[in-house]
Write an enzyme that holds these catalytic residues in place. Structure first.
Site, PDB file in Angstrom:
ATOM      1  N   THR A 118      -6.068   2.643  -6.752  1.00  0.00           N
ATOM      2  CA  THR A 118      -7.335   2.669  -6.029  1.00  0.00           C
ATOM      3  C   THR A 118      -8.138   3.895  -6.445  1.00  0.00           C
ATOM      4  O   THR A 118      -7.665   5.028  -6.304  1.00  0.00           O
ATOM      5  CB  THR A 118      -7.102   2.669  -4.511  1.00  0.00           C
ATOM      6  OG1 THR A 118      -6.452   1.440  -4.142  1.00  0.00           O
ATOM      7  CG2 THR A 118      -8.405   2.781  -3.751  1.00  0.00           C
ATOM      8  N   HIS A 137     -14.103  -1.682  -1.664  1.00  0.00           N
ATOM      9  CA  HIS A 137     -13.188  -1.372  -0.556  1.00  0.00           C
ATOM     10  C   HIS A 137     -13.646  -2.064   0.732  1.00  0.00           C
ATOM     11  O   HIS A 137     -13.489  -1.536   1.833  1.00  0.00           O
ATOM     12  CB  HIS A 137     -13.096   0.144  -0.338  1.00  0.00           C
ATOM     13  CG  HIS A 137     -11.722   0.609   0.068  1.00  0.00           C
ATOM     14  ND1 HIS A 137     -10.813   1.124  -0.825  1.00  0.00           N
ATOM     15  CD2 HIS A 137     -11.100   0.638   1.264  1.00  0.00           C
ATOM     16  CE1 HIS A 137      -9.711   1.465  -0.203  1.00  0.00           C
ATOM     17  NE2 HIS A 137      -9.844   1.168   1.069  1.00  0.00           N
ATOM     18  N   SER A 152       0.816  -1.204   0.000  1.00  0.00           N
ATOM     19  CA  SER A 152       0.000   0.000   0.000  1.00  0.00           C
ATOM     20  C   SER A 152       0.851   1.256   0.000  1.00  0.00           C
ATOM     21  O   SER A 152       1.909   1.318   0.642  1.00  0.00           O
ATOM     22  CB  SER A 152      -0.906   0.004   1.238  1.00  0.00           C
ATOM     23  OG  SER A 152      -1.583   1.232   1.376  1.00  0.00           O
ATOM     24  N   LYS A 175      -8.646  -0.387  -9.258  1.00  0.00           N
ATOM     25  CA  LYS A 175      -9.312  -1.049  -8.132  1.00  0.00           C
ATOM     26  C   LYS A 175     -10.493  -0.202  -7.657  1.00  0.00           C
ATOM     27  O   LYS A 175     -10.336   0.995  -7.398  1.00  0.00           O
ATOM     28  CB  LYS A 175      -8.321  -1.260  -6.987  1.00  0.00           C
ATOM     29  CG  LYS A 175      -8.880  -2.017  -5.791  1.00  0.00           C
ATOM     30  CD  LYS A 175      -7.770  -2.257  -4.765  1.00  0.00           C
ATOM     31  CE  LYS A 175      -8.265  -3.111  -3.603  1.00  0.00           C
ATOM     32  NZ  LYS A 175      -9.220  -2.375  -2.741  1.00  0.00           N
ATOM     33  N   TYR A 214      -2.355   5.230  -4.017  1.00  0.00           N
ATOM     34  CA  TYR A 214      -3.324   6.270  -3.729  1.00  0.00           C
ATOM     35  C   TYR A 214      -2.838   7.492  -4.500  1.00  0.00           C
ATOM     36  O   TYR A 214      -1.839   8.107  -4.138  1.00  0.00           O
ATOM     37  CB  TYR A 214      -3.404   6.553  -2.227  1.00  0.00           C
ATOM     38  CG  TYR A 214      -4.215   5.543  -1.466  1.00  0.00           C
ATOM     39  CD1 TYR A 214      -5.547   5.317  -1.792  1.00  0.00           C
ATOM     40  CD2 TYR A 214      -3.668   4.833  -0.399  1.00  0.00           C
ATOM     41  CE1 TYR A 214      -6.314   4.392  -1.095  1.00  0.00           C
ATOM     42  CE2 TYR A 214      -4.422   3.907   0.310  1.00  0.00           C
ATOM     43  CZ  TYR A 214      -5.739   3.693  -0.050  1.00  0.00           C
ATOM     44  OH  TYR A 214      -6.502   2.767   0.637  1.00  0.00           O
TER      45      TYR A 214
END
Length: 392
Positions: free
Chosen positions: A180, A286, A129, A262, A154
């Protein structure tokens, strides 16, 4: 061709029982959250387990999977099985990857490296992440050179930070970029709000940012001298709700490997992803953490797979808790699944060994469920393996 015998884990457990040893953690992964809630702090557990609003979407994820029933077929030779699949040009021993989950140090001090090592030892991809507590380079080092690792972005407002992240990830050997799309803003999450608990404001989950030269260049003082200012700088550039489909060209210009979007839940968005040259989508809400009252991910999966399954690699997450969930997702059109909360609970309860336990349980159950249903390979699974009792 005989693949790895994942089902052998059950006999390992039974044989250990001959010496009076029972598993330290539940073998039914749906019980992991309850054990974590009993043993770990309410803030961390609430952050991982919590959902948007009343939790309707998280419940919808389970209901969507449970509405499908497997129809076992008999007298098929299932002695030799192989769970292996090919995803993005790489052969994997099973159709499972670890989903990107940030701030893992709130669950265990070994954080991301422990989970990444567990995945690497089993040959499964680990998705690092952006919001990790360990830098992407340290995670890569923990996994080893040959391990399959993906990087989750992100997408920050600062383009220089974005370019720097992508360059660092590529240099560290990450092969797939997972972007994402559903977290431009944090949802209304009562479990966190009730405890006023947001780890990022304490500098947790910011390792990739605080170590990044482009991020640090935007600070008046080094992170170490004014961490509060660094957190505020992170907050204002973490995500950009103004991004549109046209901005994907920027990512393609700076990433030469597969790009996966995603958070896709509508067939038209999946078609748009294919039209813009993306390589895959993750059908995901999510885990119910962003839009309360949203469609269950497994309800969205068949339509998306039908719309783009021949153009994109379709992956699935949100609600996976068992081997039969994996089978259902594949039968509904996914090529692979991403596992989230269960491995995080395993990490919190027993570190790297806990993650390994969760993965071995999931894969053993999937192997056995597939065989007992009359299938030997993931590629054999189609909608014909399932039914919906009571109607469509």
């Amino acid at each position: 061709m005989q693949g790895q015998d994942w089902s052998a884990f059950q006999f390992e457990i039974y044989l250990n029982g001959m010496n009076g040893t029972v598993p330290r953690l539940p073998t039914d992964l749906s019980g992991m959250e309850e054990m974590a809630a009993q043993r770990l702090g309410p803030g961390p557990v609430g952050y991982v387990a919590g959902s948007a609003g009343s939790g309707r979407t998280e419940r919808a994820n389970r209901e969507a999977l449970d509405r499908w029933a497997i129809v076992p077929r008999m007298l098929r030779d299932v002695r030799e099985r192989d769970l292996g699949v090919e995803l993005f040009g790489r052969r994997l021993p099973a159709p499972v990857a670890l989903a990107p989950v940030g701030v893992l140090s709130i669950m265990h001090p070994d954080a991301e490296p422990a989970a990444a090592r567990a995945a690497a030892a089993l040959g499964l991809p680990f998705t690092a992440s952006s919001a990790a507590d360990t830098t992407m380079e340290q995670i890569a080092e923990a996994m080893g050179e040959q391990a399959e690792r993906w990087f989750q972005l992100y997408w920050p407002k600062d383009r220089e930070v974005c370019v720097s992240f992508l360059g660092r990830a590529k240099a560290a050997g990450y092969s797939v970029l997972v972007v994402t799309l559903d977290t431009w803003l944090l949802a209304w999450r009562p479990r966190d709000l009730n405890q006023a608990y947001l780890p990022f404001l304490h500098g947790i989950g910011t390792a990739n940012y605080f170590s990044d030269p482009a991020f640090r260049a935007g600070l008046a003082k080094p992170v170490e001298e004014d961490p509060t200012a660094a957190v505020l700088h992170w907050a204002q550039m973490f995500a950009d709700p103004g991004k549109t489909w046209e901005d994907l060209a920027f990512l393609r210009d700076h990433w030469d490997g597969p790009i996966v979007l995603k958070g896709v839940l509508h067939p038209d968005d999946a078609r748009r992803a294919a039209d813009t040259g993306m390589d895959g989508v993750v059908v995901s809400n999510h885990g119910g953490r962003q839009v309360n009252g949203a469609i269950g991910a497994a309800d969205a999966l068949p339509g998306i797979a039908e719309a783009v399954g021949d153009r994109l690699t379709v992956l699935f997450d949100s609600g996976v808790r068992s081997g039969d969930d994996v089978l259902k997702a594949l039968a509904l059109g996914a090529r692979g699944v991403l596992l989230g909360r269960p491995y995080v609970y395993g990490l919190g309860l027993d570190g790297e060994a806990g993650v390994t336990h969760v993965l071995r349980c999931l894969l053993a159950e999937f192997d056995l469920t597939m065989a007992l249903s009359g299938y030997t390979r993931p590629g054999e699974l189609t909608r014909e393996a399932l039914t919906r009792p009571g109607g469509a």
